[in-house]
Design an enzyme around this catalytic site. Structure first.
Site: not given
Length: 270
Positions: A73, A76, A121, A256
């Site tokens: 993602s 994006k 997302s 993350r």
């Protein structure tokens, strides 16, 4: 005589270390002490932080920062740029109706704009965006912006999730720097809209723009957190990638950001 030669050699070596870098040559440092955050989370990975003012790259696992991974993602960001620039959607508030297909994430099961799809997302929104752009235009734009290996092999609506596209943490930083500096081949209107939807946090001290990503590869899970933090007189760019074998750890998605923030804090940035 031998002692004199040794002394000359030592002096010359010190002089070489003190020589200034050539103009335009960035400094690099390996920060192995930050591996502890990856180890504590039970994941492998790498991270690079670029301090623009001091032209300094700080690395955790330098070698892996050269390796390519599925962008998931984080794609994006370029997908939004390309969708807006080609006009397949007119602006960040363009609404696409939900197709009524139930998905695992409740926030995906409703109508979305580009703005909300980026925030949550929403994969299906960006898949439709990619289909509208089409393979030929998508390939041309990835080549023009030099995004990773530029390979859109696989389905047009899956190549960044399960296909052939790969990007390294170093390449993520390069892309983000050109985005921030308006050096990508997009109109200012397009660049401004994407920077706006990337906004995560704004305080009196800093502005944070970022995106996460998660690819469920055949062997490993790949997690990303990339972005940049603007302060009064500097910009700090970061790209963190995590990998973990299946089954995915329960807190993989939160690690993350947690690892990234811990490193930025220790560097005195965040």
């Amino acid at each position: 005589m031998k002692k004199k030669s040794l002394m000359v050699l030592l002096v010359c070596s010190v002089c070489l270390l003190l020589l200034p870098l050539k103009e335009g040559e960035a400094r690099e440092e390996e920060r192995a002490e930050f591996v502890k955050y990856f180890d504590a989370a039970g994941v492998s990975g790498a991270m690079v932080v670029y301090d623009q003012k001091n032209d300094l790259f700080s690395y955790v696992n330098r070698q892996r920062c050269r390796e390519g991974f599925l962008p998931a993602s984080t794609f994006k960001i370029p997908n939004s740029l390309i969708g807006l620039e080609t006009g397949v959607i007119p602006d960040a508030d363009y609404l696409l109706p939900w197709d009524k297909q139930q998905r695992d994430f409740p926030d995906w099961n409703r109508d979305h704009t580009l703005r909300s799809a980026f925030q949550y997302s929403v994969v299906w929104y960006y898949q439709e965006l990619a289909r509208r752009v089409g393979a030929e235009r998508m390939r041309q734009y990835l080549e023009r912006i030099g995004y990773g290996n530029g390979d859109i092999g696989g389905r047009i609506d899956h190549f960044w999730l399960t296909g052939a596209l790969r990007i390294s943490p170093d390449e993520q930083i390069n892309f983000l720097r050109r985005l921030h500096d308006n050096e990508l081949p997009f109109s200012k209107r397009t660049l401004d809209q994407v920077k706006e939807i990337m906004l995560k946090e704004k305080t009196a001290d800093y502005v944070l723009r970022a995106k996460t990503g998660w690819a469920n590869e055949p062997a490993d899970n790949v997690g990303w957190y990339v972005g940049y933090l603007e302060t009064g007189d500097n910009v700090y760019y970061f790209a963190t990638v995590l990998t973990a074998p299946k089954p995915v750890p329960a807190d993989f998605t939160t690690q993350r950001i947690r690892i990234t923030n811990a490193v930025l804090h220790e560097l005195g940035i965040f």
